[in-house]
Design an enzyme around this catalytic site. Sequence first.
Site, PDB file in Angstrom:
ATOM      1  N   GLU A 172      14.106  12.515   8.999  1.00 50.40           N
ATOM      2  CA  GLU A 172      12.988  12.093   9.697  1.00 50.40           C
ATOM      3  C   GLU A 172      13.029  12.818  11.119  1.00 50.40           C
ATOM      4  OE1 GLU A 172      12.265   7.936   7.309  1.00 50.40           O
ATOM      5  OE2 GLU A 172      13.644   8.143   8.951  1.00 50.40           O
ATOM      6  N   ASN A 194      18.030   7.852  14.607  1.00 55.49           N
ATOM      7  CA  ASN A 194      17.392   7.187  13.419  1.00 55.49           C
ATOM      8  C   ASN A 194      18.573   6.208  12.906  1.00 55.49           C
ATOM      9  OD1 ASN A 194      16.509   7.102  10.318  1.00 55.49           O
ATOM     10  ND2 ASN A 194      15.185   8.775  11.146  1.00 55.49           N
ATOM     11  N   HIS A 414       7.800  -3.532  -3.715  1.00 51.93           N
ATOM     12  CA  HIS A 414       8.658  -2.867  -2.677  1.00 51.93           C
ATOM     13  C   HIS A 414       9.906  -3.216  -2.958  1.00 51.93           C
ATOM     14  CE1 HIS A 414      10.216  -2.440   1.515  1.00 51.93           C
ATOM     15  NE2 HIS A 414       9.837  -1.469   1.241  1.00 51.93           N
ATOM     16  N   HIS A 415      10.771  -2.438  -3.103  1.00 49.59           N
ATOM     17  CA  HIS A 415      12.214  -2.427  -3.050  1.00 49.59           C
ATOM     18  C   HIS A 415      12.896  -1.872  -2.036  1.00 49.59           C
ATOM     19  CE1 HIS A 415      12.025  -2.963  -8.062  1.00 49.59           C
ATOM     20  NE2 HIS A 415      11.633  -4.133  -7.291  1.00 49.59           N
ATOM     21  N   GLU A 416      13.057  -2.573  -1.154  1.00 52.92           N
ATOM     22  CA  GLU A 416      14.166  -1.863  -0.212  1.00 52.92           C
ATOM     23  C   GLU A 416      15.724  -2.281  -0.428  1.00 52.92           C
ATOM     24  OE1 GLU A 416      16.217  -0.119   2.294  1.00 52.92           O
ATOM     25  OE2 GLU A 416      13.840   0.046   2.849  1.00 52.92           O
ATOM     26  N   HIS A 484      11.417   6.232  -0.737  1.00 50.07           N
ATOM     27  CA  HIS A 484      11.435   6.693   0.838  1.00 50.07           C
ATOM     28  C   HIS A 484      12.904   6.619   1.071  1.00 50.07           C
ATOM     29  CE1 HIS A 484       7.116   5.730   2.538  1.00 50.07           C
ATOM     30  NE2 HIS A 484       7.130   5.776   1.178  1.00 50.07           N
ATOM     31  N   GLU A 485      13.174   7.637   2.110  1.00 46.81           N
ATOM     32  CA  GLU A 485      14.638   7.704   2.459  1.00 46.81           C
ATOM     33  C   GLU A 485      15.420   8.542   1.488  1.00 46.81           C
ATOM     34  OE1 GLU A 485      12.703   5.023   4.878  1.00 46.81           O
ATOM     35  OE2 GLU A 485      13.573   4.419   3.020  1.00 46.81           O
ATOM     36  N   GLU A 503       8.599   9.871   0.607  1.00 49.63           N
ATOM     37  CA  GLU A 503       8.750  10.191   2.027  1.00 49.63           C
ATOM     38  C   GLU A 503       9.430  11.309   2.366  1.00 49.63           C
ATOM     39  OE1 GLU A 503       8.863   7.070   5.817  1.00 49.63           O
ATOM     40  OE2 GLU A 503      10.805   7.276   4.394  1.00 49.63           O
ATOM     41  N   GLU A 509       5.139   6.225  10.215  1.00 46.66           N
ATOM     42  CA  GLU A 509       5.555   5.218  10.752  1.00 46.66           C
ATOM     43  C   GLU A 509       6.065   5.667  12.220  1.00 46.66           C
ATOM     44  OE1 GLU A 509       8.361   3.764   8.309  1.00 46.66           O
ATOM     45  OE2 GLU A 509       9.587   5.587   8.422  1.00 46.66           O
TER      46      GLU A 509
END
Length: 703
Positions: A172, A194, A414-416, A484-485, A503, A509
């Site tokens: 990122e 980051n 959404h699964h963080e 993402h990530e 992502e 963002e």
Amino acid sequence: MKRTLFPLFGLLAASISANELHSPDGGISLQYDTDESGSLHYELAFQDQTIIDASMLGFEVRIDGEAKNLSEGFEILKVVEGQSDETWTPVWGEESEIRNHYTEQLVSLQQKDSGIQMNLRFRLFDEGLGFRYEFPEQENLGHFVVTDELTEFAMTADHTAFWIPGDYDSQEYDYTESRLTEISSKFDDAYSDNASQTSFSKTGVQTALMLKTDTGLYLNLHEAALIDYPAMHLNLDPDYLVFEAWLTPNAVGDMAYMQAPAHTPWRTIMVSDDARDILASRMTYNLNEPCKIEDTSWIKPMKYIGVWWEMITGKSSWAYTDEPASIKIGETDYTQLKRSDRHAANTDHVKMYIDYAAKHGFDGVLVEGWNIGWEDWFGHEKDYVFDFVTPYPDFDVVSLNEYASENGVELIMHHETSGSTRNYERHMDAAYSFMKQHGYNAVKSGYVGNILPKGEYHYSQSIVNHYQYAVEKAADYEIMVNAHEAVRPTGIARTYPNLIGNESARGTEFQAFGGSRVHHVTILPFTRLIGGPMDYTPGVFEMDISKLNPENDSHVNSTLANQLGLYVVFYSPLHMAADLPENYDRFLDAFQFIKDVPMEWSKTVYLEAEPGRYITTARNEKGTENWWIGNVNGADARTAELNLDFLVPGKTYTATLYRDAEDAHYLDNPQAYEIEMLEVTSKSTLKIQSAPGGGFAIGIVAD
């Protein structure tokens, strides 16, 4: 630092015994051979101009605890030639058919002293080279540990590079444009903060790396089919201008654990004298295996809105309570905590988003912050941080699913994971079952923070395997994944097209975290998007973030017309309209383009492109004669001149043009735009000005 061989300039060109391979159109030629010590080298030329000087191949490995050098002492036993010319149909993509046309040589090698066999497979396409190492089943090699990959990419001059810092944990970053020899001096400025990051060298960069030579050639270095192996970075030896493959290590410093028969990912080199050819290449996909999902009817492109941007900007919160809390899943009683007015993922608020999606024809609504555990999730390196099935008290899963279904809208899960890969795998079957039970067919997963188990990196072999496991497991449940990530994509979506987005780069963002450089979106298609689509989350209409959150003075470095152009320039089967509904209501005429732009394409034509400067892309809407054009522009105002000869001859179209107003500027007048309707044919030429940080979008509909 890794050991570097001095490039043996001219070795292969002068070698009578050098082995050769030519691309189908003859424009690219490969030479490879062993020298007197049995070391492996290759060279690559484009239209008789050397683009990769003599470069080393091989490994350092450990076998039964003993170090072995697999870069010298080899002899070529056999060379088997082949070729392929096939056309395959992607489940989704930038065109309805993809041609896979290449010549190939499989080079069988044996190390004289050890008897170890290793193969090199070279594939030459008209736009570049892919090569990988293969270890056949054999008596002399079973289990082994890769401690270093010695692959080199020797540059012929001090090229201009578009790069982000090499990092085991984050991609990122803003892109920096510089000469190769300037990377080390510019590294500190390029290396921004980051949530998780680990650099390894001030001359280290990430792939896909875009390069331009002073002679006008465009080069791209990347990898394809990253499976069961660590991600490859590149480390520059500035004295010799040689990039070395630099693998992401695991927690104990090893690179990869392998067992013959096995092979590495493909190392890829694209080249052209036209930047548009890099964008048009499907070589990365072609180096991946065909689709392994038998029934793909459930995999469908989606356009969505979501409860997200308001949290990103700081207007709202993911957490249920603002009170200091130490949360333990299964023990904390949320009914005893004071609910925050800022908690966005509540039933009534989500219903408002569902209503808005239904009114304007969006397929889905993403909701973040719906599940317990957000109060102390970040920075504590908790293993058991989320269970992915327990909602907050103010989020009614059942009624929201029913309400969404009644309105023809899907909710997106959404699964963080908070980087706790072990915990996610612990709960994965239950989480996916919960999704199917409650009508969720797509999930956005996240890996913010340091990876657990501790000491592992986001791009090491075992964590790459975790991302792959999640995608394959999701396919068992007919679930689409937007990770993402995670590790940057390398074309694996051909094999598992339920991986509908990632992502894996600096997305929208960051415009709310201080802003991104204005030329960022003119580089991403040459770098990050080479491996697959990105969930960039475009469509922001209010550039002054302080109007959403007075405590956030960030500015979105883009004009409104640029945001529209992104929907065509950035291909993705998953596109978000990221801004708040109230901001779209202020600009309903411009919002119309986001509503109208299709998600599925039959053909793509790159009209003009220059990395760091501008990209203009035209796409044919699948099943129609309609075309859509998008442009994103860099820091300098310019006028695009577009020839519409891709339209059907003799047919008349109505074009709706969304463009920057004459006084538009991404900093001080970003919302200045004009909408114009005109009649066009295949003989039409359009001249359109793009402001600094600007762009345009055009819908061309057949009459």
